[in-house]
Design a protein around this motif. Structure first.
Motif, PDB file in Angstrom:
ATOM      1  N   SER A  28       0.838  -1.200   0.000  1.00  0.00           N
ATOM      2  CA  SER A  28       0.000   0.000   0.000  1.00  0.00           C
ATOM      3  C   SER A  28       0.869   1.245   0.000  1.00  0.00           C
ATOM      4  O   SER A  28       1.985   1.251   0.515  1.00  0.00           O
ATOM      5  CB  SER A  28      -0.916   0.030   1.230  1.00  0.00           C
ATOM      6  OG  SER A  28      -0.236   0.507   2.377  1.00  0.00           O
ATOM      7  N   PHE A  53      -7.157   3.565   9.413  1.00  0.00           N
ATOM      8  CA  PHE A  53      -7.492   2.145   9.333  1.00  0.00           C
ATOM      9  C   PHE A  53      -8.694   1.900   8.429  1.00  0.00           C
ATOM     10  O   PHE A  53      -8.747   0.894   7.719  1.00  0.00           O
ATOM     11  CB  PHE A  53      -7.695   1.535  10.721  1.00  0.00           C
ATOM     12  CG  PHE A  53      -6.417   1.022  11.300  1.00  0.00           C
ATOM     13  CD1 PHE A  53      -5.911  -0.210  10.910  1.00  0.00           C
ATOM     14  CD2 PHE A  53      -5.687   1.779  12.199  1.00  0.00           C
ATOM     15  CE1 PHE A  53      -4.708  -0.686  11.414  1.00  0.00           C
ATOM     16  CE2 PHE A  53      -4.490   1.324  12.714  1.00  0.00           C
ATOM     17  CZ  PHE A  53      -3.994   0.086  12.318  1.00  0.00           C
ATOM     18  N   LYS A  54      -9.651   2.809   8.413  1.00  0.00           N
ATOM     19  CA  LYS A  54     -10.784   2.674   7.484  1.00  0.00           C
ATOM     20  C   LYS A  54     -10.267   2.687   6.046  1.00  0.00           C
ATOM     21  O   LYS A  54     -10.682   1.880   5.212  1.00  0.00           O
ATOM     22  CB  LYS A  54     -11.780   3.812   7.719  1.00  0.00           C
ATOM     23  CG  LYS A  54     -12.997   3.756   6.843  1.00  0.00           C
ATOM     24  CD  LYS A  54     -13.971   4.875   7.175  1.00  0.00           C
ATOM     25  CE  LYS A  54     -15.191   4.792   6.268  1.00  0.00           C
ATOM     26  NZ  LYS A  54     -16.147   5.867   6.538  1.00  0.00           N
ATOM     27  N   GLN A  57      -8.332  -0.600   5.319  1.00  0.00           N
ATOM     28  CA  GLN A  57      -9.251  -1.715   5.090  1.00  0.00           C
ATOM     29  C   GLN A  57      -9.840  -1.661   3.690  1.00  0.00           C
ATOM     30  O   GLN A  57      -9.993  -2.690   3.031  1.00  0.00           O
ATOM     31  CB  GLN A  57     -10.363  -1.712   6.150  1.00  0.00           C
ATOM     32  CG  GLN A  57      -9.859  -2.143   7.512  1.00  0.00           C
ATOM     33  CD  GLN A  57     -10.899  -1.990   8.600  1.00  0.00           C
ATOM     34  OE1 GLN A  57     -11.548  -0.949   8.722  1.00  0.00           O
ATOM     35  NE2 GLN A  57     -11.067  -3.030   9.407  1.00  0.00           N
ATOM     36  N   LEU A  60      -7.042  -2.622   1.147  1.00  0.00           N
ATOM     37  CA  LEU A  60      -6.758  -4.049   1.303  1.00  0.00           C
ATOM     38  C   LEU A  60      -7.860  -4.892   0.673  1.00  0.00           C
ATOM     39  O   LEU A  60      -7.591  -5.858  -0.046  1.00  0.00           O
ATOM     40  CB  LEU A  60      -6.605  -4.407   2.782  1.00  0.00           C
ATOM     41  CG  LEU A  60      -5.288  -4.013   3.436  1.00  0.00           C
ATOM     42  CD1 LEU A  60      -5.413  -3.968   4.955  1.00  0.00           C
ATOM     43  CD2 LEU A  60      -4.169  -4.952   3.006  1.00  0.00           C
ATOM     44  N   GLN A  61      -9.107  -4.530   0.900  1.00  0.00           N
ATOM     45  CA  GLN A  61     -10.224  -5.269   0.312  1.00  0.00           C
ATOM     46  C   GLN A  61     -10.161  -5.206  -1.212  1.00  0.00           C
ATOM     47  O   GLN A  61     -10.378  -6.212  -1.887  1.00  0.00           O
ATOM     48  CB  GLN A  61     -11.558  -4.715   0.807  1.00  0.00           C
ATOM     49  CG  GLN A  61     -12.754  -5.460   0.256  1.00  0.00           C
ATOM     50  CD  GLN A  61     -14.075  -4.954   0.810  1.00  0.00           C
ATOM     51  OE1 GLN A  61     -14.137  -4.012   1.582  1.00  0.00           O
ATOM     52  NE2 GLN A  61     -15.149  -5.601   0.410  1.00  0.00           N
ATOM     53  N   SER A  66      -6.598  -8.382   3.512  1.00  0.00           N
ATOM     54  CA  SER A  66      -7.300  -7.875   4.699  1.00  0.00           C
ATOM     55  C   SER A  66      -6.273  -7.566   5.783  1.00  0.00           C
ATOM     56  O   SER A  66      -5.092  -7.888   5.651  1.00  0.00           O
ATOM     57  CB  SER A  66      -8.298  -8.914   5.209  1.00  0.00           C
ATOM     58  OG  SER A  66      -7.603 -10.021   5.742  1.00  0.00           O
ATOM     59  N   LEU A  67      -6.747  -6.989   6.870  1.00  0.00           N
ATOM     60  CA  LEU A  67      -5.851  -6.738   7.993  1.00  0.00           C
ATOM     61  C   LEU A  67      -5.256  -8.037   8.513  1.00  0.00           C
ATOM     62  O   LEU A  67      -4.125  -8.056   8.995  1.00  0.00           O
ATOM     63  CB  LEU A  67      -6.579  -5.999   9.117  1.00  0.00           C
ATOM     64  CG  LEU A  67      -6.948  -4.549   8.844  1.00  0.00           C
ATOM     65  CD1 LEU A  67      -7.787  -3.982   9.989  1.00  0.00           C
ATOM     66  CD2 LEU A  67      -5.705  -3.693   8.612  1.00  0.00           C
ATOM     67  N   GLU A  68      -5.988  -9.141   8.389  1.00  0.00           N
ATOM     68  CA  GLU A  68      -5.502 -10.442   8.859  1.00  0.00           C
ATOM     69  C   GLU A  68      -4.361 -10.989   8.006  1.00  0.00           C
ATOM     70  O   GLU A  68      -3.673 -11.918   8.428  1.00  0.00           O
ATOM     71  CB  GLU A  68      -6.646 -11.456   8.908  1.00  0.00           C
ATOM     72  CG  GLU A  68      -7.667 -11.177   9.997  1.00  0.00           C
ATOM     73  CD  GLU A  68      -8.621 -10.030   9.657  1.00  0.00           C
ATOM     74  OE1 GLU A  68      -8.934  -9.828   8.463  1.00  0.00           O
ATOM     75  OE2 GLU A  68      -9.026  -9.313  10.586  1.00  0.00           O
ATOM     76  N   TYR A  93      -7.496  -2.998  15.901  1.00  0.00           N
ATOM     77  CA  TYR A  93      -7.540  -3.551  14.550  1.00  0.00           C
ATOM     78  C   TYR A  93      -6.665  -4.794  14.407  1.00  0.00           C
ATOM     79  O   TYR A  93      -6.946  -5.646  13.571  1.00  0.00           O
ATOM     80  CB  TYR A  93      -7.125  -2.484  13.532  1.00  0.00           C
ATOM     81  CG  TYR A  93      -8.135  -1.367  13.459  1.00  0.00           C
ATOM     82  CD1 TYR A  93      -9.237  -1.451  12.619  1.00  0.00           C
ATOM     83  CD2 TYR A  93      -8.004  -0.237  14.263  1.00  0.00           C
ATOM     84  CE1 TYR A  93     -10.174  -0.439  12.571  1.00  0.00           C
ATOM     85  CE2 TYR A  93      -8.936   0.781  14.217  1.00  0.00           C
ATOM     86  CZ  TYR A  93     -10.022   0.688  13.374  1.00  0.00           C
ATOM     87  OH  TYR A  93     -10.956   1.691  13.331  1.00  0.00           O
TER      88      TYR A  93
END
Length: 124
Positions: A28, A53-54, A57, A60-61, A66-68, A93
């Protein structure tokens, strides 16, 4: 190489993309506390961290991550005195999954925001 773009995060404010996917890894660009419309959110460090973080996310989506799946985060902060407050939000998060992380204080950030975060993640 795939360029990642989502209207759910702020557009790049320079000659770069929101992120890039190469060999199943997502890189990113730094996310700052702008809304998807490009407006700086009001509030202090915690509100700004939630907005970052929004945005993360959302990109990432768009990258099918994802955050995971984040393996590394880099946090740039304007004032190291905000470290604990940022950590409090950051921990909301990344609860069980805790990626590697660097955190550095910098002299100045784009639009004079209080923090910027970039991540590297595995694509699902």
């Amino acid at each position: 190489m795939k360029v990642v773009f989502t209207p759910d995060a702020p557009a790049a404010i320079g000659p770069y993309s929101q992120g890039i996917v190469v060999n199943n890894m997502f890189y990113s660009s730094g996310q700052i506390p702008l809304t998807a419309e490009g407006n700086l959110i009001e509030g202090g460090i915690q509100e700004q961290t939630h907005q970052v973080f929004k945005n993360l996310q959302a990109v990432l989506q768009a990258a099918n991550a994802s955050l995971e799946t984040v393996v590394k985060a880099t946090v740039f902060i304007k004032n190291m005195d905000d470290f604990a407050a940022i950590n409090e939000v950051y921990g909301q998060y990344f609860v069980e999954h805790k990626p590697a992380r660097s955190c550095v204080e910098v002299a100045r950030l784009p639009k004079d925001v209080l923090l910027e975060i970039e991540v590297i993640a595995l694509v699902k």
